[in-house]
Design a protein around this motif. Structure first.
Motif, PDB file in Angstrom:
ATOM      1  N   ASP A  73      12.658  12.276 -13.850  1.00 51.37           N
ATOM      2  CA  ASP A  73      11.955  11.037 -12.844  1.00 51.37           C
ATOM      3  C   ASP A  73      12.820   9.999 -13.241  1.00 51.37           C
ATOM      4  O   ASP A  73      12.131   9.561 -14.324  1.00 51.37           O
ATOM      5  N   LEU A  74      13.350   9.115 -12.525  1.00 52.90           N
ATOM      6  CA  LEU A  74      13.837   7.746 -12.840  1.00 52.90           C
ATOM      7  C   LEU A  74      12.668   6.728 -12.816  1.00 52.90           C
ATOM      8  O   LEU A  74      12.853   5.676 -13.266  1.00 52.90           O
ATOM      9  N   GLN A  75      11.661   7.006 -11.966  1.00 54.55           N
ATOM     10  CA  GLN A  75      10.738   6.192 -11.680  1.00 54.55           C
ATOM     11  C   GLN A  75       9.961   5.788 -13.037  1.00 54.55           C
ATOM     12  O   GLN A  75       9.632   4.598 -13.314  1.00 54.55           O
ATOM     13  N   LYS A  76       9.737   6.807 -14.070  1.00 52.37           N
ATOM     14  CA  LYS A  76       9.395   6.506 -15.442  1.00 52.37           C
ATOM     15  C   LYS A  76      10.165   5.332 -16.130  1.00 52.37           C
ATOM     16  O   LYS A  76       9.769   4.436 -16.717  1.00 52.37           O
ATOM     17  N   CYS A  77      11.632   5.435 -15.803  1.00 54.21           N
ATOM     18  CA  CYS A  77      12.415   4.540 -16.603  1.00 54.21           C
ATOM     19  C   CYS A  77      12.352   3.161 -15.745  1.00 54.21           C
ATOM     20  O   CYS A  77      12.439   2.040 -16.750  1.00 54.21           O
ATOM     21  N   THR A  78      12.191   3.118 -14.588  1.00 53.35           N
ATOM     22  CA  THR A  78      11.742   1.807 -13.787  1.00 53.35           C
ATOM     23  C   THR A  78      10.535   1.246 -14.256  1.00 53.35           C
ATOM     24  O   THR A  78      10.706  -0.026 -14.449  1.00 53.35           O
ATOM     25  N   ASN A  79       9.467   1.905 -14.288  1.00 53.68           N
ATOM     26  CA  ASN A  79       8.333   1.309 -14.747  1.00 53.68           C
ATOM     27  C   ASN A  79       8.232   0.775 -16.035  1.00 53.68           C
ATOM     28  O   ASN A  79       7.811  -0.347 -16.351  1.00 53.68           O
ATOM     29  N   HIS A  80       9.095   1.423 -16.908  1.00 49.74           N
ATOM     30  CA  HIS A  80       9.011   0.982 -18.435  1.00 49.74           C
ATOM     31  C   HIS A  80      10.086  -0.486 -18.492  1.00 49.74           C
ATOM     32  O   HIS A  80       9.412  -1.398 -19.240  1.00 49.74           O
ATOM     33  N   LEU A  81      10.876  -0.597 -17.764  1.00 47.47           N
ATOM     34  CA  LEU A  81      11.733  -1.759 -17.780  1.00 47.47           C
ATOM     35  C   LEU A  81      11.046  -2.851 -17.009  1.00 47.47           C
ATOM     36  O   LEU A  81      10.966  -3.959 -17.542  1.00 47.47           O
ATOM     37  N   GLU A  82      10.305  -2.524 -15.892  1.00 51.95           N
ATOM     38  CA  GLU A  82       9.551  -3.586 -15.174  1.00 51.95           C
ATOM     39  C   GLU A  82       8.669  -4.157 -16.047  1.00 51.95           C
ATOM     40  O   GLU A  82       8.343  -5.370 -16.136  1.00 51.95           O
ATOM     41  N   ASN A  83       7.871  -3.295 -16.717  1.00 51.76           N
ATOM     42  CA  ASN A  83       6.600  -3.669 -17.525  1.00 51.76           C
ATOM     43  C   ASN A  83       7.220  -4.514 -18.593  1.00 51.76           C
ATOM     44  O   ASN A  83       6.662  -5.632 -19.035  1.00 51.76           O
ATOM     45  N   ALA A  84       8.181  -3.977 -19.379  1.00 52.16           N
ATOM     46  CA  ALA A  84       8.876  -4.782 -20.555  1.00 52.16           C
ATOM     47  C   ALA A  84       9.405  -6.196 -20.422  1.00 52.16           C
ATOM     48  O   ALA A  84       9.062  -7.100 -20.844  1.00 52.16           O
ATOM     49  N   PHE A  85      10.223  -6.300 -19.185  1.00 49.49           N
ATOM     50  CA  PHE A  85      10.981  -7.528 -18.826  1.00 49.49           C
ATOM     51  C   PHE A  85       9.563  -8.337 -18.273  1.00 49.49           C
ATOM     52  O   PHE A  85       9.839  -9.497 -18.250  1.00 49.49           O
ATOM     53  N   GLY A  86       8.659  -7.700 -17.604  1.00 44.93           N
ATOM     54  CA  GLY A  86       7.818  -8.435 -16.775  1.00 44.93           C
ATOM     55  C   GLY A  86       6.902  -9.552 -17.763  1.00 44.93           C
ATOM     56  O   GLY A  86       6.502 -10.336 -17.686  1.00 44.93           O
ATOM     57  N   ARG A  87       6.622  -8.936 -18.990  1.00 47.36           N
ATOM     58  CA  ARG A  87       5.905  -9.393 -20.097  1.00 47.36           C
ATOM     59  C   ARG A  87       6.703 -10.753 -20.538  1.00 47.36           C
ATOM     60  O   ARG A  87       6.207 -11.627 -20.909  1.00 47.36           O
ATOM     61  N   MET A  88       8.098 -10.853 -20.587  1.00 48.07           N
ATOM     62  CA  MET A  88       8.845 -11.902 -20.875  1.00 48.07           C
ATOM     63  C   MET A  88       9.274 -12.888 -19.706  1.00 48.07           C
ATOM     64  O   MET A  88       9.733 -13.804 -19.996  1.00 48.07           O
ATOM     65  N   GLY A  89       8.608 -12.398 -18.594  1.00 47.78           N
ATOM     66  CA  GLY A  89       8.647 -13.479 -17.533  1.00 47.78           C
ATOM     67  C   GLY A  89       9.881 -13.247 -16.634  1.00 47.78           C
ATOM     68  O   GLY A  89      10.531 -14.032 -16.070  1.00 47.78           O
ATOM     69  N   ILE A  90      10.636 -12.074 -16.765  1.00 47.29           N
ATOM     70  CA  ILE A  90      12.051 -11.696 -16.253  1.00 47.29           C
ATOM     71  C   ILE A  90      11.507 -10.468 -15.266  1.00 47.29           C
ATOM     72  O   ILE A  90      10.990  -9.527 -15.745  1.00 47.29           O
ATOM     73  N   HIS A  91      11.829 -10.781 -14.094  1.00 51.17           N
ATOM     74  CA  HIS A  91      11.537  -9.401 -13.003  1.00 51.17           C
ATOM     75  C   HIS A  91      12.955  -9.038 -12.522  1.00 51.17           C
ATOM     76  O   HIS A  91      13.819  -9.596 -11.800  1.00 51.17           O
ATOM     77  N   ILE A  92      13.301  -7.712 -13.049  1.00 54.53           N
ATOM     78  CA  ILE A  92      14.589  -6.951 -12.590  1.00 54.53           C
ATOM     79  C   ILE A  92      14.456  -6.733 -10.999  1.00 54.53           C
ATOM     80  O   ILE A  92      13.436  -6.909 -10.286  1.00 54.53           O
ATOM     81  N   SER A  93      15.705  -6.862 -10.603  1.00 56.01           N
ATOM     82  CA  SER A  93      15.967  -6.838  -9.260  1.00 56.01           C
ATOM     83  C   SER A  93      15.309  -5.270  -8.554  1.00 56.01           C
ATOM     84  O   SER A  93      15.711  -4.525  -9.114  1.00 56.01           O
ATOM     85  N   LYS A  94      14.828  -5.599  -7.446  1.00 56.66           N
ATOM     86  CA  LYS A  94      14.315  -4.195  -6.711  1.00 56.66           C
ATOM     87  C   LYS A  94      15.067  -3.885  -5.585  1.00 56.66           C
ATOM     88  O   LYS A  94      14.772  -3.108  -4.649  1.00 56.66           O
TER      89      LYS A  94
END
Length: 741
Positions: A339-360
């Motif tokens: 399931d790629l969604q787990k990868c997506t969630n991990h990246l969104e959370n990790a970059f979100g903590r730095m103030g970077i929001h990856i493209s949706k």
């Protein structure tokens, strides 16, 4: 009948729709991979990639300069400065495409040679353990002028060849390992990227399919995450090249994008970092126009944009910064059933903590995947896939860290890294391909029970397996088991069978400054004790006695030479003139008396004979010679009674008469693993450093046998170096060991 025809027609249309949705129309997408490269050619050992749009690229395989978990903040800033300098070197019309590739692998021992049991068991324990390996490639691409017709520009070609060499030199000068891929390596690199396979020796490219959410190839699925959505760029106003994590209530600096090397369920991750270098004057002009356009419509958002642009212009003017267009994306490859969604969630959370929001909204999955091919970065859409920023800020978003790989060295000592897999380290620091020092001496420091002896057991076992001779000073029987396992020689100190050596028994050729220094330290240690203070006079006196002792044995003393007599006359004459007495004495009488004094000195020296070399004979010689030297040179303050009393313990009939008079077993010089166990005297303030001195001298003698690498290990060395005399000798001994080890 009409109904059947209608049903068949509907079925055909539905099938065509499904086919087009799944496989495309067979038009542009069908040819998308065929339209990338024209050829790969070898140019002076550099594999140059030529694209069909006229760009040419060279690929460097590099190793990121920042050691992961090194806690060195400066190294992160050094990285950004280095790549900003590379951008300045290349200038307008070039692109830097950095690919950091992370691959999940299973550990396999690369050394297939015969190994002893413990080493074999060690690697068997780790076999199959999962870990993340990383590699890094830097592609330098020169932009081609867009035209219907492409023409060869020899000036641009020469500029390209010169600048890629400059980049390589800059990297090497900064301590970054960098080499160009040749033609076959560059072709293999491109194929592996296409197949998303960087770990198997043989790769294959199977059925390829893409949609708005992912790209599939065979049993793999890939999703491309654009790090920045240009429609709504959500980046922090201030950025730095690292972030902090908390380890045991202490902040530890790690890479700003360190989350990408630990994405759950990911088999392969490719982090693409593309920096386009535009014409600076044109971009500044466009930036100024943009500022004026925002200023013409007064509202809060436009006013904020104007202020931001002004700040950028001020930084560029004041600090000569460079404007660049950037693109960052992550390609995450997983197995088909993951399931790629787990990868997506991990990246969104990790970059979100730095103030970077990856493209949706990265629906152009295939275009992003193709645009990330090495050398094909200029196919990325200028309007949609790139954003303008300062070079320093762009470099902060690059990945800067490296994982520790096994060193290329003939001396391999294995440790486990933070992922729990073995890594070979050259602990000497000087025998590997990358030489760090010419001094291979080191301390193993730690509190009681922290594992110092356990660590050294592992180190010396591995060194011995690789043909190293080991001499160890053991306290506490820490190495008895290892010595028995390796079939070495284990020598324990007991009162009945002390560790003995006759350090005074040497050949004439061995008499040198090094040996004299050792014997001097030995004598002073017995005389003054471990904490004793030695004056310069005492140091010089003992050295003089040792020199005379060996001169008497090897050469004998038949009398002073004419030159020696003349020197003595001058010296004694000066002493006589400085005295208050005998002022009425004539010059002739004084000279006659001086001659008598010299004759008396000569007679006393002739009486001193050395029949054999041992501590006993040295003691007998020194207790007679020291008073003579003191008398001849008018030296006062030498406590001869204390000297005799302290030395007599090692003389014939003393408590330790065997220690310095009996010869050591000569077979030890042929042993490859020797342990001296001195636990019974570890608390003796005199015997412990004394016996340690003896063992170190044995090591020096073994070292002179130019056969194998030699290692001396001193357990509980702090007790030895607590003595000023011992510390000075160990420091002295490090010089020849450093040269010959």
């Amino acid at each position: 009948m009409t109904l059947y025809i209608i049903l068949i027609f509907v079925a055909l249309c539905a099938g065509m729709a499904i086919s087009v949705h799944a496989f495309g129309t067979g038009g542009k997408r069908k040819r998308i991979f065929q339209d990338i490269y024209f050829s790969v050619e070898d140019t002076e050992g550099v594999g140059v990639l030529y694209t069909k749009t006229g760009e040419y690229s060279a690929v460097l395989k590099i190793e990121n300069p920042v050691q992961k978990y090194s806690a060195n903040i400066d190294s992160y800033y050094d990285f950004t400065h280095l790549f900003s300098a590379l951008a300045l070197t290349l200038g307008e019309g070039y692109a830097i495409h950095k690919q950091d590739i992370f691959v999940r692998k299973r550990f396999v021992n690369e050394d297939t040679g015969k190994q002893e049991f413990l080493s074999e068991s060690y690697f068997r324990y780790f076999k199959g353990r999962a870990y993340t390996d990383s590699m890094c490639y830097l592609t330098i691409t020169q932009e081609a002028r867009k035209s219907r017709l492409f023409s060869f520009d020899n000036k641009k070609w020469r500029d390209f060849l010169v600048k890629i060499r400059k980049v390589q030199d800059q990297l090497r000068d900064s301590g970054v390992q960098a080499r160009f891929l040749n033609k076959s390596e560059a072709s293999d690199y491109v194929d592996r990227y296409f197949a998303m396979n960087f770990k198997d020796r043989i790769i294959s490219m199977t059925n390829f399919k893409s949609d708005d959410e992912s790209v599939s190839m065979g049993d793999k699925r890939c999703k491309v995450y654009s790090l920045v959505d240009v429609d709504c760029i959500s980046l922090p106003s201030m950025i730095r090249p690292y972030t902090n994590i908390e380890v045991n209530n202490t902040e530890m600096p790690v890479d700003l994008v360190s989350a990408i090397d630990s994405i759950p369920n990911a088999d392969t991750v490719v982090y693409n970092q593309v920096i386009f270098l535009p014409n600076q004057k044109r971009e500044l002009s466009l930036l100024d126009k943009k500022k004026n356009r925002h200023a013409s419509i007064p509202n809060p958002s436009n006013q904020a944009a104007v202020e931001d642009i002004k700040r950028v212009q001020e930084v560029i003017a004041r600090e000569s910064k460079q404007l660049v267009y950037s693109h960052f994306n992550l390609i995450v490859a997983v197995s088909g059933d993951t399931d790629l969604q787990k990868c997506t969630n991990h990246l969104e959370n990790a970059f979100g903590r730095m103030g970077i929001h990856i493209s949706k909204r990265a629906y152009n999955q295939l275009e992003l995947f193709v645009g990330s091919f090495p050398g094909n970065c200029y196919s990325l859409d200028e309007e949609y896939d790139r954003f303008l920023t300062l070079s320093d800020a762009a470099m902060c978003l690059m990945y800067k860290e490296r994982v520790q790989h096994s060193e290329d060295t003939p001396v391999k000592v294995y440790y486990t890294d933070r992922q729990g897999v073995p890594v070979a380290i050259d602990i000497t620091g000087k025998e590997g391909r990358q030489k760090l020092t010419d001094n291979s001496n080191f301390f193993a420091l730690g509190p009681s029970g922290s594992g110092k002896s356990f660590h050294m057991n592992s180190v010396v076992r591995q060194l011995h397996e690789q043909g190293t001779d080991i001499v160890m000073v053991d306290t506490g029987n820490s190495y008895e088991g290892l010595c028995e396992y390796l079939g070495g020689k284990y020598i324990s100190y007991t009162e009945e069978r002390p560790i003995t050596m006759n350090p005074f028994r040497i050949h004439k050729e061995e008499m040198n400054v090094e040996k004299t220094g050792f014997l001097k330290n030995l004598v002073l240690l017995i005389w003054k004790g471990t904490q004793g203070t030695v004056t310069k006079t005492e140091d010089r006196l003992v050295e003089n006695v040792i020199t005379d002792y060996y001169d008497a044995y090897f050469n004998g003393f038949d009398g002073f030479t004419p030159m020696q007599r003349e020197d003595l006359r001058k010296s004694l004459a000066i002493d006589e003139r400085n005295r208050d007495g005998n002022r009425e004495e004539s010059e002739q009488e004084r000279n006659s008396r001086i001659e008598c004094m010299i004759d008396e000195m000569e007679r006393r020296r002739k009486e001193l004979k050395v029949e054999e070399l041992s501590f006993n004979s040295f003691y007998e010689y020194s207790v007679q010679r020291i008073p003579d030297i003191c008398h001849e040179n008018h030296i006062s303050g030498i406590d001869l009674s204390t000297y005799r009393y302290m030395m007599k313990d090692f003389y014939r009939g003393g408590n330790h008469e065997k220690t310095l008079n009996e010869n050591m077993d000569s077979s030890l010089f042929d042993e490859t693993f020797v342990v001296f166990e001195i636990d019974s005297i570890k608390d003796d303030p005199l015997l412990f450093p004394l016996v340690t001195l003896i063992i170190m001298d044995v090591f020096l003698q073994k070292m002179r046998i130019k056969k194998n690498r030699k290692v001396l290990v001193i357990e509980e060395a702090w007790k030895a170096i607590a003595s000023p005399l011992m510390a000075e000798y160990i420091k002295f001994m490090c010089a020849p060991v450093k040269v010959a080890s």
